[in-house]
Design an enzyme around this catalytic site. Structure first.
Site, mmCIF file in Angstrom:
data_model
loop_
_atom_site.group_PDB
_atom_site.id
_atom_site.type_symbol
_atom_site.label_atom_id
_atom_site.label_comp_id
_atom_site.label_asym_id
_atom_site.label_seq_id
_atom_site.Cartn_x
_atom_site.Cartn_y
_atom_site.Cartn_z
ATOM 1 N N GLU A 148 0.790 -1.236 0.000
ATOM 2 C CA GLU A 148 0.000 0.000 0.000
ATOM 3 C C GLU A 148 0.824 1.288 0.000
ATOM 4 O OE1 GLU A 148 -3.060 -0.072 2.930
ATOM 5 O OE2 GLU A 148 -3.898 -1.924 2.176
ATOM 6 N N GLU A 198 -5.185 -8.607 0.724
ATOM 7 C CA GLU A 198 -5.722 -8.299 2.054
ATOM 8 C C GLU A 198 -7.198 -7.977 1.942
ATOM 9 O OE1 GLU A 198 -3.911 -5.240 4.488
ATOM 10 O OE2 GLU A 198 -1.891 -5.954 4.011
HETATM 11 C C1 BGC Z 1 -2.677 -2.531 6.012
HETATM 12 C C2 BGC Z 1 -2.560 -3.318 7.296
HETATM 13 C C3 BGC Z 1 -3.651 -2.898 8.261
HETATM 14 C C4 BGC Z 1 -4.993 -3.154 7.617
HETATM 15 C C5 BGC Z 1 -6.196 -2.856 8.505
HETATM 16 C C6 BGC Z 1 -4.092 -2.334 5.542
HETATM 17 O O1 BGC Z 1 -4.204 -1.080 4.999
HETATM 18 O O2 BGC Z 1 -1.882 -3.118 5.019
HETATM 19 O O3 BGC Z 1 -1.280 -3.135 7.823
HETATM 20 O O4 BGC Z 1 -3.543 -3.532 9.487
HETATM 21 O O5 BGC Z 1 -5.080 -2.327 6.488
HETATM 22 O O6 BGC Z 1 -6.353 -1.517 8.758
#
Ligand code: BGC
Length: 469
Positions: A193, A380
Site C-alpha cells: 500500500e 488483504e
Molecule cells: C494494512 C494493514 C492494516 C490493515 C487494517 C491495511 O491497509 O496493510 O497493515 O492492518 O489495512 O487496517
C-alpha cells in the site's frame, strides 16, 4: 460393558456438541473457486514481531514514532506486539491448522540492514530463514513483502522516502533479501500500500514518520514509484524464476446519491486512491488530467524518469477495506470531499470503515481493465470486530458473514473472467493496528495481550472446515 457405553456416549456427545461453523452453501461457495485458487493470510513485521531491539535490529520509523508518545491510542507500541519473533513456530502451526496454504509476511528492513545500507546483520537474515523453513516444513508457501511501512530510522534521519537516494537504498535492500531467500521463496511483493504510507506518513502525519506537507508527499510518491520499479527489476535479475507483484490499497469511489455533479470529485479521489501508483508502472504516467494538483510532482522528475517508472509486474495484489463516497466542494480537496460512512448511516466496522462487499467486485473489475495487468490477487481483506473470549471461544459470527459476502463478490468477478487467483485474509492473529493500537482486532485468532494466549475464533474454524481437502 458399562465402560463401553460410557465411552460411546462421551464420543457421541462430543460429536454432537462440536459446533458446525459452515453450511453446505458456504462449502459450495469455496469449492467454486476451484482447486488452484490460493488461500492465504497476510501480516506485517511491525504489527506482529515485537523484539524491536533484539537480534541486532535497529529502530525503524515505527519504533521511533510510537516511542515519541502522543501519537498512538493509549501510547501503545509494537515493542512486543504478538511476539511472533519468538512464537513464529506456534503461529505457523496454527496457520496450518486453519488449512491456509500461503503465508504472506513482510521483512523488517532494519533487521537485515541495521544501518539501512551496507553491513548485513546475519542474525536478521537467519530469523527469516527460520520463518521460511518452518513454513516449508509445514507445507505452507511463504510469500514475501519487502516493505510494509517500516523504513529504518537511520534512513529517515536522512529524509527517508523524500530523499531520492532512497531508490538506491531500497534497491540494495531488495538485492540482499532476494539473494538470501530467492532459492526458497518464489513469490515476491515489493510494497504494501504505497498510497497509505506516503499519504499517512508524509502528507498528513498520522502515521510514522509523522511528516506533513504537499511537497514531502509529492517527493515521497515519486521516489516510491521509482523504487517500486527498480526493486522489481532487481528481483527479476536476482531470482529469474520469481513471480513479482506489488500490493495496492484500493477503494471503489462513488458519487454521493449517484449525482453527476460530483463526477469531478469522484475522478480526483479515484486518481489519488486507486491510480496514482499503478499507472506510472504501466507506462501511463501520473493521473494528472483527473487530479491537476499532481502536476507538482513534475518538479521532482528528472529526464528519463518516465521510462524508469515502468515495470511489468506478474501480478497485482489488491487490498480492499471500504468504499469511498464523495461530493463536490468549492475547494477541490481530496479528503474533504468525502461523505463519511457515519453520516450515510451505513454498516461500519470497529474502525468506522464501511462494510460494502460489492466494492471488492468493482475494484477487481477496475484493475482488470488495465492493459498490462495480467493477474490479480486479493492480498488483504478483513474486518475488525469487538471480539470477546467466552468460555474459551470467540463467537465472531459477523466476521464470518463479512467473509461470506466479500467472497461471493470475488467469485462473481472471477466467474466473469477477472483473473483473480487468490484471497488472503487480513489477518491470522490479532495484532498492532498502527495508530489505533491494539484496540481493533482483525485476526482469525484472538490474542490475549497480557498472556499472549491464542484462541481460534469461530471465523478461523469456519475457514478450517471449508479449506480442508
Ligand atoms: C494494512 C494493514 C492494516 C490493515 C487494517 C491495511 O491497509 O496493510 O497493515 O492492518 O489495512 O487496517
Amino acid at each position: 460393558m458399562h465402560f463401553i457405553v460410557t465411552l460411546l456416549s462421551v464420543v457421541l456427545l462430543s460429536q454432537f456438541s462440536r459446533a458446525q461453523f459452515s453450511t453446505e452453501s458456504d462449502q459450495h461457495l469455496i469449492e467454486s473457486f476451484g482447486p488452484d485458487f490460493l488461500w492465504g493470510t497476510s501480516c506485517s513485521a511491525y504489527q506482529i514481531e515485537g523484539a524491536w531491539n533484539e537480534g541486532g535490529k535497529s529502530p525503524s520509523v515505527w519504533d521511533e514514532f510510537t516511542h515519541r508518545g502522543g501519537k498512538i491510542y493509549q501510547d501503545q507500541h509494537g515493542d512486543t506486539a504478538v511476539d511472533f519473533y519468538h512464537r513464529y513456530k506456534e503461529d505457523i502451526r496454527l496457520h496450518k491448522e486453519l488449512n491456509f496454504k500461503v503465508f504472506r509476511f513482510s521483512i523488517a528492513w532494519s533487521r537485515i540492514l541495521p544501518n539501512g545500507t551496507g553491513e548485513i546483520n546475519q542474525e536478521g537474515i537467519n530469523f527469516y530463514h527460520k520463518v521460511i523453513d518452518e513454513c516449508l516444513a509445514q507445507g505452507i508457501e511463504p510469500w514475501i513483502t519487502l516493505y510494509h511501512w517500516d523504513i529504518p530510522q537511520v534512513l529517515e534521519d536522512q529524509g527517508g522516502w523524500t530523499n531520492r537516494a532512497v531508490v538506491e537504498w531500497f534497491t540494495e535492500y531488495t538485492r540482499v533479501c532476494a539473494r538470501a531467500y530467492g532459492s526458497k521463496v518464489k513469490n515476491w511483493m515489493v510494497f504494501n500500500e504505497p498510497a497509505a504510507f506516503t499519504s499517512l506518513g508524509y502528507l498528513v502525519g498520522y502515521h510514522a514518520p509523522g511528516k506533513r506537507g504537499i511537497s514531502k508527499f509529492m517527493r515521497a510518491t515519486h521516489h516510491t514509484c521509482l523504487a517500486m520499479a527498480e526493486s522489481g527489476r532487481m528481483i527479476r535479475k536476482t531470482v529469474p524464476d520469481a513471480r513479482i507483484g506489488t500490493n495496492f490499497s484500493c477503494s471503489y469511489v462513488e458519487s454521493f446519491d449517484g449525482l453527476k455533479k460530483h463526477d469531478k470529485a469522484v475522478k480526483r479521489m479515484d486518481a489519488m486512491l486507486n491510480r496514482l501508483f499503478i499507472e506510472p508502472s504501466l507506462g501511463m504516467g501520473y493521473p494528472m488530467a483527473d487530479f491537476p494538483g499532481l502536476k507538482r510532482i513534475e518538479k521532482y522528475m528528472l529526464p528519463g524518469d518516465a521510462e524508469k517508472l515502468k515495470f511489468h509486474f506478474d501480478f497485482i495484489g489488491l487490498q480492499n477495506y471500504f468504499r469511498v463516497v464523495v461530493k463536490r466542494s468549492l475547494i477541490p480537496l481530496v479528503w474533504g470531499n468525502q461523505v463519511k460512512a457515519e453520516k450515510r448511516g451505513v454498516p461500519v466496522n470497529e474502525m468506522g470503515f464501511e462494510i460494502y462487499p460489492e466494492g471488492i467486485y468493482q475494484v477487481l473489475k477496475q484493475f482488470d481493465a488495465y492493459p498490462g495487468v495480467d493477474h490479480l490477487i486479493i492480498t488483504e481483506n478483513g474486518v475488525c470486530v469487538k471480539d470477546e473470549v467466552e468460555r474459551g471461544a470467540v463467537h465472531d459470527q459477523s466476521r464470518i458473514d463479512f467473509f461470506r459476502a466479500y467472497l461471493f463478490q470475488v467469485l462473481k468477478a472471477k466467474s466473469e473472467g477477472v483473473p483473480v487467483e487468490g484471497y488472503f485474509v487480513w489477518t491470522l492473529t490479532d495484532n498492532f493496528e498502527w495508530s489505533e493500537g491494539y484496540r481493533p482486532r482483525f485476526g482469525l485468532i484472538h490474542v490475549d495481550y497480557a498472556t499472549q494466549k491464542r484462541t481460534i475464533k469461530d471465523s478461523g474454524y469456519w475457514f478450517q472446515e471449508l479449506l480442508q481437502k
